[in-house]
Write an enzyme that holds these catalytic residues in place. Structure first.
Site, PDB file in Angstrom:
ATOM      1  N   HIS A 122     -11.297  12.434  18.684  1.00 42.83           N
ATOM      2  CA  HIS A 122     -11.742  13.439  19.654  1.00 42.83           C
ATOM      3  C   HIS A 122     -12.950  14.143  19.032  1.00 42.83           C
ATOM      4  CE1 HIS A 122     -11.517  17.302  21.832  1.00 42.83           C
ATOM      5  NE2 HIS A 122     -10.784  16.688  22.746  1.00 42.83           N
ATOM      6  N   ASP A 199      -5.246  15.004  12.430  1.00 42.82           N
ATOM      7  CA  ASP A 199      -5.352  15.656  13.726  1.00 42.82           C
ATOM      8  C   ASP A 199      -4.072  15.323  14.496  1.00 42.82           C
ATOM      9  OD1 ASP A 199      -5.791  16.449  16.297  1.00 42.82           O
ATOM     10  OD2 ASP A 199      -7.724  15.421  16.537  1.00 42.82           O
ATOM     11  N   GLN A 202      -2.337  15.360  19.549  1.00 40.59           N
ATOM     12  CA  GLN A 202      -1.560  14.530  20.477  1.00 40.59           C
ATOM     13  C   GLN A 202      -0.199  14.155  19.908  1.00 40.59           C
ATOM     14  OE1 GLN A 202      -2.269  13.899  23.606  1.00 40.59           O
ATOM     15  NE2 GLN A 202      -4.365  14.657  23.589  1.00 40.59           N
ATOM     16  N   LYS A 225      -0.641  21.862  24.341  1.00 40.71           N
ATOM     17  CA  LYS A 225      -0.253  20.483  24.681  1.00 40.71           C
ATOM     18  C   LYS A 225       1.233  20.263  24.426  1.00 40.71           C
ATOM     19  CE  LYS A 225      -4.713  18.574  23.226  1.00 40.71           C
ATOM     20  NZ  LYS A 225      -5.492  18.327  24.432  1.00 40.71           N
ATOM     21  N   CYS A 365     -13.603  13.635  25.813  1.00 44.71           N
ATOM     22  CA  CYS A 365     -14.105  14.162  24.529  1.00 44.71           C
ATOM     23  C   CYS A 365     -14.017  13.110  23.432  1.00 44.71           C
ATOM     24  CB  CYS A 365     -13.382  15.437  24.102  1.00 44.71           C
ATOM     25  SG  CYS A 365     -13.603  16.777  25.247  1.00 44.71           S
TER      26      CYS A 365
END
Ligand code: 7TS
Length: 408
Positions: A122, A199, A202, A225, A365
């Site tokens: 991203h 990261d 998600q 999220k 993104c």
């Protein structure tokens, strides 16, 4: 038992119809919906005890501070952090990554050093490193994915030279869905002495997360999220690294002592939390974590595998649909991006909106990844705990109808 109908009853926003059609929300990779328990936690905070934290001597501020810090402990336990002091509240994953880039990166990277990221990042885990590379003279190198959308481990191993000082990668791609072999990647990076940022924007909402067994150095994720309000996120960092990093933002709350000519930093985690934080949002994130924990993250993942298996099969049988990423649901999450003949994803999303089906269209993104795939945009359906196979059917049927309208 993972009872999706019972879960759906907890989400007020899902109970609506537009033009007689029930809402099909397939954009949880962008942001999830919120259960009543989270809405109630935020509501109770404002109705019953809201005040600024860490400063009041009066009851309301003490209660507010206690609840804020209790939420931190819940989030820290959710990812199995050794200590709540390693859990810094930020606005979102983007801010968490920027914190590491500007605090750790500017201090520790030099000309000749290499930063490794993957080609499916991203922008939040790419642009900060471009900036830091520019400012420090370090080089940014890109680890490729294979043709079927998996991380190219052979290439990664080759790229792990002694100049690599930082590896920053996503544990789950928001476009390809790919789950990266994080544990192995981290172990290999540590062998050459590199620091690793994961990261988890998600992955944390969708997979069980254990920072101790992962053995990463930083983990960035967002509350919104994973059922929490927007405006709150977290950075987990290894205490030995955080302790030696300079503050990212400076001002109130992050100091111990201030004189006109100097200041002394507060202890962890507050050293990295300048200014009044997102108090009710953090408390909401604590409630979100309680909700997910109650479902069980193994069950959350299992539901996602089942639904993704169904979606990959059902959507790939729609003429004209080309799914991006691996077709193996064990190796991916529930974000399913696809192209649909030469129909522009924005046109498709508008058409689906008329059916009250919410998907995302664009480059999500992750523009460099789309460039590499030779497409400017894709459509993306993404699933979470409240989605059902019937909603995949609604999407597939609407795609069939769209094909006829566009004479594909
Ligand atoms: N990293 C990944 C893998 C993401 O998917 C996102 C957001 C971010 C970082 C940034 O998160 P933020 O909360 O700081 O914005 N992804 C998406 C998406 O796929 N659609 O909208 C936002």
């Amino acid at each position: 038992m993972f009872d999706v109908d019972a879960i759906r009853r907890d989400f007020p926003v899902l109970h609506q119809q537009i033009n007689g059609k029930p809402l099909v929300y397939l954009d949880s990779a962008a942001s999830s919906q919120k259960p009543q328990a989270v809405i109630d936690a935020v509501d109770t905070c404002y109705r019953e005890y809201y005040a600024n934290v860490h400063r009041g001597i009066y009851d309301l501020s003490e209660k507010s501070s206690d609840e804020f810090e209790r939420a931190r402990k819940k989030v820290a336990r959710f990812i199995n952090a050794k200590s709540w002091r390693e859990l810094i509240f930020t606005r979102n994953a983007t801010e968490s990554i920027n914190l590491v880039a500007y605090s750790w990166g500017l201090e520790n990277l030099h000309p000749g050093d290499t930063i490794l990221v993957t080609d499916m990042e991203h922008h939040a885990n790419l642009v900060p490193w471009q900036q830091v590379a520019r400012r420090t003279g370090a080089t940014l190198a890109i680890v490729p994915t294979t043709a079927d959308g998996l991380l190219d481990m052979a290439a990664y191993k080759k790229m792990l030279s002694p100049s690599v000082k930082l590896v920053a990668f996503t544990l789950m791609s928001n476009v390809l869905g790919t789950i990266t072999p994080a544990q192995e990647m981290i172990a290999l990076a540590h062998e050459i002495g590199a620091v690793v940022l994961v990261d988890g924007a998600q992955s944390v909402p969708h997979l069980p997360t254990d920072v101790q067994s992962l053995d990463c150095d930083f983990l960035a994720f967002s509350g919104h999220k994973m059922l929490a309000p927007s405006g709150i996120g977290a950075l987990w960092g290894r205490k030995s690294l955080l302790a030696n990093m300079p503050p990212f933002l400076t001002g109130g709350d992050m100091i111990n002592e201030v004189h006109f000519d100097r200041a002394e930093w507060n202890q962890l985690p507050w050293k990295f939390e300048a200014g009044t934080p997102a108090i009710a949002q953090a408390i909401g994130m604590g409630a979100a974590v309680d909700y997910l924990k109650n479902l069980g993250m193994d069950a959350v993942r299992q539901h996602e595998i089942e639904l993704t298996t169904y979606a990959l099969d059902r959507l790939s049988r729609v003429e004209g649909v080309q799914i991006l990423g691996t077709m193996n649901p064990e190796l991916r999450g529930g974000a399913v991006a696809f192209t649909f003949g030469d129909i522009h994803p924005h046109d498709l999303a508008s058409m689906l909106n008329a059916e009250n089906i919410a998907i995302r269209a664009g480059h999500h993104c992750a523009q460099p990844l789309h460039d590499k795939l030779g497409i400017s945009a894709s459509a993306r359906a993404s699933f979470y705990i409240y989605n059902k196979p019937e909603e995949v059917d609604r999407l597939a049927d609407a795609l069939d109808a769209a094909r006829q309208i566009f004479s594909l």
